[in-house]
Design an enzyme around this catalytic site. Structure first.
Site: not given
Ligand code: ACO
Length: 331
Positions: A115, A258, A288
């Site tokens: 990214c 980003h 993203n």
């Molecule tokens: N729909 C419904 N529920 C979901 C989904 C979904 N799509 N995805 C995860 N959940 C659930 C999980 O299973 C979890 O359930 P549990 O509590 O029963 O275990 C709950 O939601 C919370 O999951 P978290 O992973 O804690 O959710 P979070 O609030 O952290 O959001 C996310 C997840 C959106 C991925 C966030 O962590 C994020 O944006 N992280 C950064 C991602 C990023 O920037 N990546 C780098 C760039 S990508 C690249 O370089 C190509």
């Protein structure tokens, strides 16, 4: 020292739209969860591998950027393509774009910085120009992320979209006074390599008849851990370029970060202490798009008048590697 100015920008996103409602039919998720946790409503996606591909999107974005700069393809002296989803492992996608546009036999390279790739490209182009090596450099960030997305994994498949953005970076003239890329900062740390990676398909773990169908061919991500690191490192990177340029957050006309998650963008905004109307976000429309997200947002902001000549813009990004960085530029 020569100045390096952003002379033109362009972007391209595929026509096909994948909405949250579409994803509700594929995995156990909901529009409400996706919007609340990420801010994403829809994303643009290529229609499979027979579509124009990454090189086609990058070519379209680059053509618009060259045109916007008032230049011809023959004026470009180097092409820097940032991507983690090249059309081929060999050759570099920069060579495909060069050939598509009829650019001359110039320096052609791909950069793998996830990214942060566009900001790495911007920094390299600035170095080429300020040292006097080239006058006009084409920098592209583009991704066909849906080609490495696992549509059985709800934790990642709701996040990603396809697209490309481009900028022509050119040697400034005395009349451009004050314009240009004022500071860049690049960093990374491989201790975090497993937080965001594709386990299979490289030379260490090549595809075989037995593994080619396994989930390891797609992106694996520890989203929660990345979230924490992203906010800290993007904000620190932003502070580095402000300090280098002798500027304060209150000097910034627009932060174009980003686009990974609206909560990351909001946390960054709070850390920098800038008002809401000084942060550009289009994550709701594209998701993203990794290295494409900053140049797509920058081009949109320029074309809609959100930023204009003279605006002081700060971009900061974070991605797999992990790598991060920032750039401060006056348009
Ligand atoms: N729909 C419904 N529920 C979901 C989904 C979904 N799509 N995805 C995860 N959940 C659930 C999980 O299973 C979890 O359930 P549990 O509590 O029963 O275990 C709950 O939601 C919370 O999951 P978290 O992973 O804690 O959710 P979070 O609030 O952290 O959001 C996310 C997840 C959106 C991925 C966030 O962590 C994020 O944006 N992280 C950064 C991602 C990023 O920037 N990546 C780098 C760039 S990508 C690249 O370089 C190509």
């Amino acid at each position: 020292m020569n100045s390096a100015i952003i002379k033109g920008t362009g972007h391209y996103t595929p026509e096909h739209i994948l909405t949250n409602a579409d994803l509700e039919k594929i995995v156990d998720t909901s529009d409400e969860w996706i919007q609340t946790r990420t801010g994403i409503q829809e994303r643009r996606v290529l229609n499979g591998h027979n579509d124009i591909g990454l090189s086609g999107m990058a070519t379209n974005a680059a053509r618009d950027a060259i045109d916007d700069a008032g230049l011809e393809p023959k004026d470009i002296e180097a092409v820097i393509m940032a991507t983690v989803t090249p059309d081929y492992r060999l050759p570099a996608t920069a060579t495909l774009v060069q050939h598509n546009l009829g650019i001359g036999r110039v320096a052609l390279m791909d950069i793998v910085a996830a990214c942060t790739g566009f900001l790495y490209g911007l920094s390299v182009s600035r170095a080429f120009i300020t040292c006097g090596m080239y006058k006009n450099v084409l920098v592209i960030g583009g991704e066909h992320l849906t080609s490495i997305t696992n549509y059985e994994d709800r934790t990642t498949c709701v996040l990603f979209g396809d697209g490309a953005g481009a900028a022509v970076v050119s040697r400034g003239e005395p009349s451009d006074n004050g314009r240009g890329i004022l500071a860049t900062y690049l960093a990374g740390d491989g201790q975090y390599k497993d937080l965001l990676h594709i386990p299979l398909g490289g030379s260490k773990n090549p595809f075989t008849n037995d593994n080619a169908h396994l989930p390891g061919r797609h992106v694996h991500m520890d989203g929660r851990e990345i979230f924490k690191l992203a906010v800290k490192e993007m904000a620190d990177a932003a502070e580095h370029v402000l300090e280098q340029a002798g500027c304060k957050p209150s000097d910034i006309d627009m932060v174009i970060p980003h686009q990974a998650n609206h909560r990351i963008i909001e946390a960054l905004r709070r850390r920098l202490n800038v008002p809401e109307d000084r942060v550009y976000s289009n994550i709701q429309s594209y998701g993203n798009t990794s290295s494409a997200s900053v140049p797509i947002a920058l081009d949109e902001a320029r074309r809609t008048g959100v930023v204009k000549e003279g605006s002081l813009v700060l971009s900061t990004a974070f991605g797999g590697g992990l790598v991060w960085g920032s750039a401060l530029y006056r348009l």
